[in-house]
Write a protein that holds these residues in place. Structure first.
Motif, short mmCIF file in Angstrom:
data_model
loop_
_atom_site.label_atom_id
_atom_site.label_comp_id
_atom_site.label_asym_id
_atom_site.label_seq_id
_atom_site.Cartn_x
_atom_site.Cartn_y
_atom_site.Cartn_z
N ARG A 52 0.75 -1.12 0.06
CA ARG A 52 0.02 -0.05 0.03
C ARG A 52 0.92 1.37 0.06
O ARG A 52 0.60 2.35 -0.57
N VAL A 53 1.88 1.37 0.79
CA VAL A 53 2.84 2.28 0.86
C VAL A 53 3.52 2.62 -0.63
O VAL A 53 3.58 3.60 -0.93
N ALA B 170 2.23 1.71 -3.54
CA ALA B 170 1.26 2.37 -4.31
C ALA B 170 0.93 3.74 -4.18
O ALA B 170 0.51 4.40 -5.01
N ARG B 171 1.18 4.16 -2.85
CA ARG B 171 0.78 5.55 -2.44
C ARG B 171 1.78 6.62 -2.92
O ARG B 171 1.69 7.78 -3.21
N TYR B 172 3.03 5.82 -2.94
CA TYR B 172 4.06 6.65 -3.37
C TYR B 172 5.18 6.08 -4.54
O TYR B 172 6.29 5.54 -4.20
N VAL C 103 8.75 9.32 1.82
CA VAL C 103 7.94 8.18 2.79
C VAL C 103 8.21 8.35 4.23
O VAL C 103 7.38 8.57 5.00
N ASP D 23 7.04 11.83 6.00
CA ASP D 23 5.76 11.90 6.35
C ASP D 23 5.18 11.13 7.43
O ASP D 23 4.73 11.74 8.30
N ARG E 147 -2.84 16.63 4.99
CA ARG E 147 -3.34 16.39 3.67
C ARG E 147 -2.09 16.21 2.77
O ARG E 147 -1.79 15.03 2.20
N ASN F 182 -0.28 13.10 3.61
CA ASN F 182 -0.99 11.61 3.70
C ASN F 182 -1.27 11.03 4.89
O ASN F 182 -1.49 9.83 5.10
N PHE G 6 -4.06 8.31 5.15
CA PHE G 6 -3.44 7.04 4.82
C PHE G 6 -2.42 6.35 5.63
O PHE G 6 -2.85 5.25 6.30
N TRP G 7 -1.80 7.26 6.21
CA TRP G 7 -0.92 6.45 7.38
C TRP G 7 -1.56 6.03 8.60
O TRP G 7 -1.20 4.99 9.10
N SER H 196 -4.45 4.87 8.69
CA SER H 196 -5.21 3.64 8.25
C SER H 196 -4.51 2.55 8.35
O SER H 196 -5.03 1.45 8.52
#
Length: 531
Positions: free
Chosen positions: A360-361, A363-365, A380, A383, A511, A514, A517-518, A520
């Motif tokens: 997931r990380v 994919a987000r980055y 990464v 954040d 925002r 992220n 996201f983190w 979650s």
């Protein structure tokens, strides 16, 4: 690995060493001040008076090694306060010299040249991973003169001399926890300020503690330390999340026993006496790293737990970090060693750090979103996932501001990517890496002068910081509004950035980094264990 590694906090190493000699005292000189312990004579410069190398505790040598700081012996003749005292024992770092001196409990005082009465006092707790650094590195003349404040920059014991914990050492000093000698030194310096601030034109009823990196961690410690209560009235934590946990008594004492055993001092009954015979140099260079210890009177709870339980000093707070914190550490680990981050290494490090959440990380980055793999990795870990990270800082702001009796919290992010850097790393755009805000508060801290626009931003930062020191609110006439931080208010973090018209803007850093996201995947909220 970023979650498991030790805190990496900026350090710069030692300065001048030696005792402070006595000199004659011309009556009525503006460079002469009488402290509670005895008179001192400093220097008067164009904008400021500076007093360097004032002892605030007895030399922690011999039988005083690994004991709480003791009162300094008073003196009658004026002491020469024109040169710094010794930097505490430390290895070399960032190209600056090592020090193997234990007699190092000195501080420096900078005041506006014109003097004054009842000026705010700002006490800077330096960084350096609790292993390196010195108060005299930080030139506070511009801060004192422009802000009309008194600035105090103390040393405190570092490395094994400040943070070694062992059961035998704890037993020697009932009522204190071994491994917190450096924190005890900081609090001894704050008690010195209470005794002596007025002599330098300062107000002991209006003291702000501030610090960056390990100094920011020290602010979090003193904020939640019962033994520091009442010694300060405002606090500024720079580049350290108060949602981070430190070392437990059990962890620290076990590490201390291992170190002592390696020095041939395995017997608990004699380990303390045995370790006091060991040379400063050997102890300094053998230190594996360490942090303030939770479990004693100085720090009964981890800072995030103390904040959750509402057991901290209810003082106004400024808290913040830099936009590109971890470019320093990614750069030092890889690019500076001629081992640039590759796409394969980026993925490997993400998987090591984030485990089952790594896909997931990634994919987000995606690497395609960044100019280099090193910048991708730095983004990464800036954040989330470590004590310097933006989302971890937001967790700290929330803990401090969501109490039954909330305190004012003003959040910032330093984002000037043109700033002087602590170290230039070939092949890496350093950006607003860790510690790049420091030259905007302290003159020439990295040896590079500021440009005209940078000086304008520096003036704005000094105005905010010193307005806060004066009133507990950084807002004042002529400055853009800086609202209190509200966890549910969106864009309320003050961003300091030359790329913005006027140098400041309000940003929703949650925002931008992220943080939803983190959160979650379990990496956005504290507490954090030591890295």
């Amino acid at each position: 690995m970023w979650r498991r590694r030790l805190l990496v906090l900026l350090g710069v190493a030692g300065l001048l060493s030696g005792a402070v000699p006595a000199i004659a005292d011309p009556v009525g000189r503006p460079d002469a001040v009488r402290t509670a312990e005895g008179p001192v004579r400093g220097v008067v410069e164009r904008d400021a008076r500076v007093f360097r190398g004032i002892p605030f505790a007895a030399p922690p040598v011999g039988e005083l090694r690994w004991r709480p700081p003791q009162p300094v012996r008073p003196w009658r003749e004026p002491l020469d306060a024109t040169e710094p005292g010794a930097a505490c024992a430390q290895p070399s770092d960032f190209g600056l010299p090592e020090s193997f001196v234990e007699d190092c409990l000195y501080l420096n005082v900078t005041t506006p040249r014109r003097g004054g009465r009842n000026l705010p006092v700002m006490v800077w707790l330096h960084g350096g991973s609790f292993t390196t650094g010195a108060g005299a590195i930080y030139d506070a003349r511009a801060l004192a003169a422009r802000g009309d404040v008194v600035v105090v920059t103390p040393n405190y014991r570092l490395g094994p001399f400040g943070f070694l914990a062992m059961p035998s050492l704890t037993a020697e000093s009932p009522g204190s926890q071994s491994g917190n000698y450096g924190i005890q030194d900081q609090q001894a310096a704050l008690r010195w300020v209470q005794r002596n601030a007025a002599a330098f034109g300062g107000d002991p009823r209006n003291v702000t503690i501030f610090g960056g990196s390990a100094g920011g961690a020290s602010v979090c410690v003193n904020l939640t330390s019962p033994t520091a209560a009442g010694l300060f009235h405002r606090a500024i934590a720079q580049s350290f999340s108060c949602a981070s946990e430190l070392a437990s008594k059990q962890q620290a004492e076990a590490a201390g026993v291992r170190l002592a055993t390696g020095f041939g001092c395995p017997d608990p009954a004699t380990a303390a006496a045995c370790m006091r015979t060991k040379p400063v140099r050997e102890l300094t260079l053998s230190w594996p790293g360490g942090f303030p210890v939770v479990g004693g009177p100085e720090l009964p709870l981890h800072p995030p737990e103390a904040l959750r339980r509402d057991r901290f000093s209810h003082v106004p707070l400024i808290m913040g970090n830099t936009r590109d914190e971890m470019r320093l550490y990614v750069g030092l680990e890889f690019e500076a060693r001629g081992n640039p981050v590759t796409p394969q290494l980026f993925e490997q490090r993400v998987r090591e750090t984030f485990g089952g959440a790594a896909d997931r990380v990634l994919a987000r980055y995606p690497l395609s979103a960044y100019p280099t793999p090193a910048i991708a990795l730095s983004t990464v870990v800036t954040d989330a996932g470590n004590t310097l990270a933006t989302c971890d800082h937001l967790a700290g702001y929330r803990l401090a501001s969501a109490r039954p009796r909330p305190v004012p919290v003003y959040a910032y992010q330093f984002a000037d990517r043109t700033a002087p850097v602590p170290v230039e790393i070939p092949g890496l755009d350093e950006g607003a890496m860790h510690a790049t805000e420091l030259p905007y508060l302290f003159t020439g801290v990295f040896g590079e002068p500021l440009t005209g626009p940078q000086r304008d931003l520096s003036n704005r930062m000094i105005d905010y910081w010193t307005a806060f020191a004066r009133t507990g609110d950084p807002n004042r006439a002529g400055l853009p509004a800086w609202p209190e931080h509200r966890p549910d208010a969106g864009a309320n973090v003050l961003t300091l950035d030359l790329a913005t018209s006027g140098g400041t803007r309000l940003t929703d850093v949650a925002r931008a980094s992220n943080c939803a996201f983190w959160n979650s995947i379990g990496f956005g909220d504290g507490p954090r264990e030591p890295r």
